[in-house]
Design a protein around this motif. Structure first.
Motif, mmCIF file in Angstrom:
data_model
loop_
_atom_site.group_PDB
_atom_site.id
_atom_site.type_symbol
_atom_site.label_atom_id
_atom_site.label_comp_id
_atom_site.label_asym_id
_atom_site.label_seq_id
_atom_site.Cartn_x
_atom_site.Cartn_y
_atom_site.Cartn_z
ATOM 1 N N VAL A 212 44.030 43.887 33.736
ATOM 2 C CA VAL A 212 44.726 44.922 34.502
ATOM 3 C C VAL A 212 43.750 45.617 35.450
ATOM 4 C CG1 VAL A 212 45.876 47.163 34.318
ATOM 5 C CG2 VAL A 212 46.591 45.267 32.842
ATOM 6 N N ARG B 242 49.914 36.704 39.828
ATOM 7 C CA ARG B 242 49.539 38.120 39.810
ATOM 8 C C ARG B 242 50.119 38.861 38.611
ATOM 9 N NH1 ARG B 242 47.037 36.124 43.364
ATOM 10 N NH2 ARG B 242 46.480 36.936 45.423
ATOM 11 N N ARG B 243 51.043 38.220 37.885
ATOM 12 C CA ARG B 243 51.739 38.853 36.753
ATOM 13 C C ARG B 243 51.834 37.820 35.635
ATOM 14 N NH1 ARG B 243 56.144 42.686 35.709
ATOM 15 N NH2 ARG B 243 57.662 41.752 34.286
ATOM 16 N N GLU C 211 48.676 42.026 36.669
ATOM 17 C CA GLU C 211 49.664 42.772 35.892
ATOM 18 C C GLU C 211 49.960 42.020 34.594
ATOM 19 O OE1 GLU C 211 54.309 44.330 36.072
ATOM 20 O OE2 GLU C 211 53.404 43.433 37.856
ATOM 21 N N THR D 268 57.680 34.948 34.880
ATOM 22 C CA THR D 268 56.321 35.337 34.511
ATOM 23 C C THR D 268 55.717 34.270 33.606
ATOM 24 O OG1 THR D 268 56.983 37.661 34.609
ATOM 25 C CG2 THR D 268 54.927 37.153 33.478
ATOM 26 N N ALA E 170 52.536 41.843 31.914
ATOM 27 C CA ALA E 170 53.899 42.284 31.630
ATOM 28 C C ALA E 170 54.148 42.439 30.139
ATOM 29 C CB ALA E 170 54.900 41.291 32.225
#
Length: 201
Positions: A162, A146-147, A167, A49, A169
């Motif tokens: 979000v 995406r994260r 996403e 990430t 994390a």
């Protein structure tokens, strides 16, 4: 609306304190507001990430070294941390929490009369914070991200990302860069939900 990568190139960088690094700088086509926002990339990330900082432009702090805010020191801290961890800094052209440079200077004048940064924006007829992070989500999606682990003290950034399909994390705090001139500014941030945990001077 879908954004695409326009240009990628290597950018050597040197900061006022002599620290230097090299980033890949990326521009985009198709951003929702039609403005010229940039992504700077260091990496690949040491973990799956990437560490991401969404940084709103601050000419007075980032370029001119203003001590009225903590923007310049946050930018400097973020670049070094992302260079170490791997990830992206998104540099958004949203001066003055989205109200523009001249309006921000008008707000400074009101702050000198006793208003805090949020009250000054309201007194000028703007929202407390007019920033929108749609383009940040577009940029990340164009980059295939995406994260993220989001480097911020501002929960609103995470909430907006979000809602836009990114996403988050983890929220990774930056230091609070306290100076003799920005104590009221930082206190106003805390009153408006920023999660400032430590102080760097």
């Amino acid at each position: 609306m879908r954004a695409t990568i326009r240009t990628e190139l290597e950018l050597p960088m040197r900061f006022h304190d002599g620290w230097s690094t090299t980033a890949d700088v990326i521009s985009f086509d198709g951003l929702a507001d039609g403005r010229e926002h940039l992504a700077l990339r260091w990496g690949p990330p040491a973990r799956r990430t990437p560490l991401v900082r969404v940084h709103s432009e601050c000419l007075t702090g980032d370029v001119l070294g203003s001590a009225r805010c903590d923007c310049g020191p946050q930018l400097r801290e973020s670049v070094e941390r992302i260079a170490e961890a791997g990830g992206y800094l998104l540099y958004l052209r949203q001066e003055g929490r989205g109200i523009g440079l001249y309006a921000k200077l008008d707000a400074y004048a009101l702050q000198d009369e006793g208003l805090d940064t949020y009250e000054a924006n309201l007194a000028l007829g703007y929202g407390e914070d007019e920033r929108d992070y749609t383009v940040a989500a577009q940029m990340l999606q164009a980059l295939g991200v995406r994260r993220v682990d989001l480097l911020t003290n501002n929960p609103d950034k995470a909430e907006q990302l979000v809602a836009l399909g990114i996403e988050v994390a983890a929220l990774v705090p930056t230091a609070a860069h306290l100076s003799g001139s920005n104590g009221r500014y930082l206190a106003a941030k805390v009153r408006h939900g920023h999660r400032i945990r430590s102080v760097a001077q």
